[in-house]
Motif scaffolding. Structure first.
Motif, PDB file in Angstrom:
ATOM      1  N   GLU A   6      10.750   3.555  21.897  1.00 52.23           N
ATOM      2  CA  GLU A   6      11.822   3.179  20.657  1.00 52.23           C
ATOM      3  C   GLU A   6      11.827   1.598  21.002  1.00 52.23           C
ATOM      4  OE1 GLU A   6      13.057   7.150  22.330  1.00 52.23           O
ATOM      5  OE2 GLU A   6      12.397   5.238  23.494  1.00 52.23           O
ATOM      6  N   SER A   7      12.063   0.928  19.734  1.00 56.03           N
ATOM      7  CA  SER A   7      12.453  -0.536  19.755  1.00 56.03           C
ATOM      8  C   SER A   7      12.985  -0.936  18.366  1.00 56.03           C
ATOM      9  CB  SER A   7      10.794  -1.252  19.865  1.00 56.03           C
ATOM     10  OG  SER A   7      10.358  -0.946  18.647  1.00 56.03           O
ATOM     11  N   GLY A   8      13.640  -2.048  18.452  1.00 62.67           N
ATOM     12  CA  GLY A   8      14.328  -2.685  17.447  1.00 62.67           C
ATOM     13  C   GLY A   8      15.924  -2.693  17.467  1.00 62.67           C
ATOM     14  N   GLY A   9      16.153  -2.040  18.678  1.00 67.55           N
ATOM     15  CA  GLY A   9      17.702  -2.329  18.740  1.00 67.55           C
ATOM     16  C   GLY A   9      18.338  -3.660  19.076  1.00 67.55           C
ATOM     17  N   ARG A  10      19.465  -4.165  18.778  1.00 67.52           N
ATOM     18  CA  ARG A  10      20.018  -5.410  19.120  1.00 67.52           C
ATOM     19  C   ARG A  10      21.479  -5.424  18.797  1.00 67.52           C
ATOM     20  NH1 ARG A  10      20.731  -8.724  14.767  1.00 67.52           N
ATOM     21  NH2 ARG A  10      19.314  -8.245  12.995  1.00 67.52           N
ATOM     22  N   GLY A  16      25.955  -5.162   8.977  1.00 66.21           N
ATOM     23  CA  GLY A  16      24.729  -5.377   9.085  1.00 66.21           C
ATOM     24  C   GLY A  16      23.504  -4.657   8.968  1.00 66.21           C
ATOM     25  N   SER A  17      22.427  -4.724   9.135  1.00 68.26           N
ATOM     26  CA  SER A  17      21.264  -3.887   8.917  1.00 68.26           C
ATOM     27  C   SER A  17      20.228  -3.910  10.113  1.00 68.26           C
ATOM     28  CB  SER A  17      20.327  -3.881   7.627  1.00 68.26           C
ATOM     29  OG  SER A  17      21.288  -3.847   6.661  1.00 68.26           O
ATOM     30  N   LEU A  18      19.675  -2.734  10.466  1.00 67.27           N
ATOM     31  CA  LEU A  18      18.674  -2.950  11.667  1.00 67.27           C
ATOM     32  C   LEU A  18      17.417  -1.928  11.103  1.00 67.27           C
ATOM     33  CD1 LEU A  18      20.543  -2.787  15.149  1.00 67.27           C
ATOM     34  CD2 LEU A  18      19.166  -4.526  14.095  1.00 67.27           C
ATOM     35  N   LYS A  19      16.354  -2.131  11.724  1.00 66.84           N
ATOM     36  CA  LYS A  19      15.346  -1.007  11.586  1.00 66.84           C
ATOM     37  C   LYS A  19      14.524  -0.857  12.645  1.00 66.84           C
ATOM     38  CE  LYS A  19      11.256   0.185   8.655  1.00 66.84           C
ATOM     39  NZ  LYS A  19      10.221  -0.238   7.724  1.00 66.84           N
ATOM     40  N   LEU A  20      14.757   0.516  13.496  1.00 68.61           N
ATOM     41  CA  LEU A  20      14.124   0.852  14.494  1.00 68.61           C
ATOM     42  C   LEU A  20      12.858   1.277  14.219  1.00 68.61           C
ATOM     43  CD1 LEU A  20      17.260   2.687  16.154  1.00 68.61           C
ATOM     44  CD2 LEU A  20      16.836   0.396  16.137  1.00 68.61           C
ATOM     45  N   THR A  91      27.266   2.556  17.394  1.00 66.22           N
ATOM     46  CA  THR A  91      26.788   1.882  18.557  1.00 66.22           C
ATOM     47  C   THR A  91      26.355   2.906  19.634  1.00 66.22           C
ATOM     48  OG1 THR A  91      28.240  -0.081  18.468  1.00 66.22           O
ATOM     49  CG2 THR A  91      27.886   0.693  20.563  1.00 66.22           C
ATOM     50  N   GLY A  92      25.172   2.552  20.214  1.00 65.51           N
ATOM     51  CA  GLY A  92      24.693   3.762  21.136  1.00 65.51           C
ATOM     52  C   GLY A  92      23.318   3.350  21.523  1.00 65.51           C
ATOM     53  N   VAL A  93      22.760   4.125  22.403  1.00 70.86           N
ATOM     54  CA  VAL A  93      21.091   4.100  22.581  1.00 70.86           C
ATOM     55  C   VAL A  93      20.531   5.244  21.479  1.00 70.86           C
ATOM     56  CG1 VAL A  93      19.517   4.331  24.257  1.00 70.86           C
ATOM     57  CG2 VAL A  93      21.820   3.450  24.912  1.00 70.86           C
ATOM     58  N   TYR A  94      19.615   4.798  20.814  1.00 72.43           N
ATOM     59  CA  TYR A  94      18.896   5.457  19.938  1.00 72.43           C
ATOM     60  C   TYR A  94      17.494   5.981  20.484  1.00 72.43           C
ATOM     61  CZ  TYR A  94      22.300   4.634  16.194  1.00 72.43           C
ATOM     62  OH  TYR A  94      23.476   4.497  15.520  1.00 72.43           O
ATOM     63  N   TYR A  95      17.148   7.127  20.231  1.00 68.97           N
ATOM     64  CA  TYR A  95      16.042   7.890  20.859  1.00 68.97           C
ATOM     65  C   TYR A  95      15.394   8.604  19.545  1.00 68.97           C
ATOM     66  CZ  TYR A  95      18.685   7.779  25.397  1.00 68.97           C
ATOM     67  OH  TYR A  95      19.369   7.099  26.393  1.00 68.97           O
ATOM     68  N   CYS A  96      13.955   8.694  19.861  1.00 70.66           N
ATOM     69  CA  CYS A  96      13.219   9.930  19.063  1.00 70.66           C
ATOM     70  C   CYS A  96      12.640  10.906  19.611  1.00 70.66           C
ATOM     71  CB  CYS A  96      12.206   8.889  18.156  1.00 70.66           C
ATOM     72  SG  CYS A  96      11.180   8.204  19.403  1.00 70.66           S
ATOM     73  N   ALA A  97      12.372  11.928  19.111  1.00 74.66           N
ATOM     74  CA  ALA A  97      11.842  13.112  19.587  1.00 74.66           C
ATOM     75  C   ALA A  97      11.263  13.960  18.596  1.00 74.66           C
ATOM     76  CB  ALA A  97      12.906  13.840  20.432  1.00 74.66           C
TER      77      ALA A  97
END
Length: 120
Positions: A6-10, A16-20, A91-97
């Motif tokens: 995973e990437s893209g977090g900050r 605002g916006s983000l794309k992971l 806010t948190g850690v984002y995971y994919c699965a």
């Protein structure tokens, strides 16, 4: 062996916006449902969004519905999460699965995740 990166977090301001992104390898990505999940400090991991193998069907938790959009590019073995109108509670850690809302708790091959921090 299944691998998820995973990437893209900050750090981002509220509103605002983000794309992971999540790059997957080690199994037939294009034939799997895929989901995004997150874990806030001191809380259990929770479901955020999921998308079917073809990308034609997706669903979301009530807390992100209307603000987040999940998508995938099977040719690139990549899953995305566009996050708009971010809130402090995102806010948190984002995971994919390769899991849905109902079966993610028994998944054992989580990646390192990507940290999203929303300042209020």
């Amino acid at each position: 062996q299944a691998q998820l990166v995973e990437s893209g977090g900050r750090l981002v301001q509220a509103g605002g916006s983000l794309k992971l992104s999540c790059v997957a390898s080690g199994w037939n990505f294009g034939h799997s449902i895929m989901g995004w999940f997150r874990q806030a400090p001191g809380k259990e991991r929770e479901f955020v969004a999921a998308i079917n193998w073809g990308g034609g069907s997706s669903y979301y938790s009530d807390s992100v519905k209307g603000r987040f959009t999940i998508s995938r590019d099977n040719a690139k073995n990549t899953l995305y999460l566009q996050m708009n109108s971010l809130k402090f509670e995102d806010t948190g850690v984002y995971y994919c699965a390769p899991r849905s809302r109902v079966d993610y708790r028994d998944f054992r091959s989580w990646g390192q995740g990507t940290q999203v921090t929303v300042s209020s």
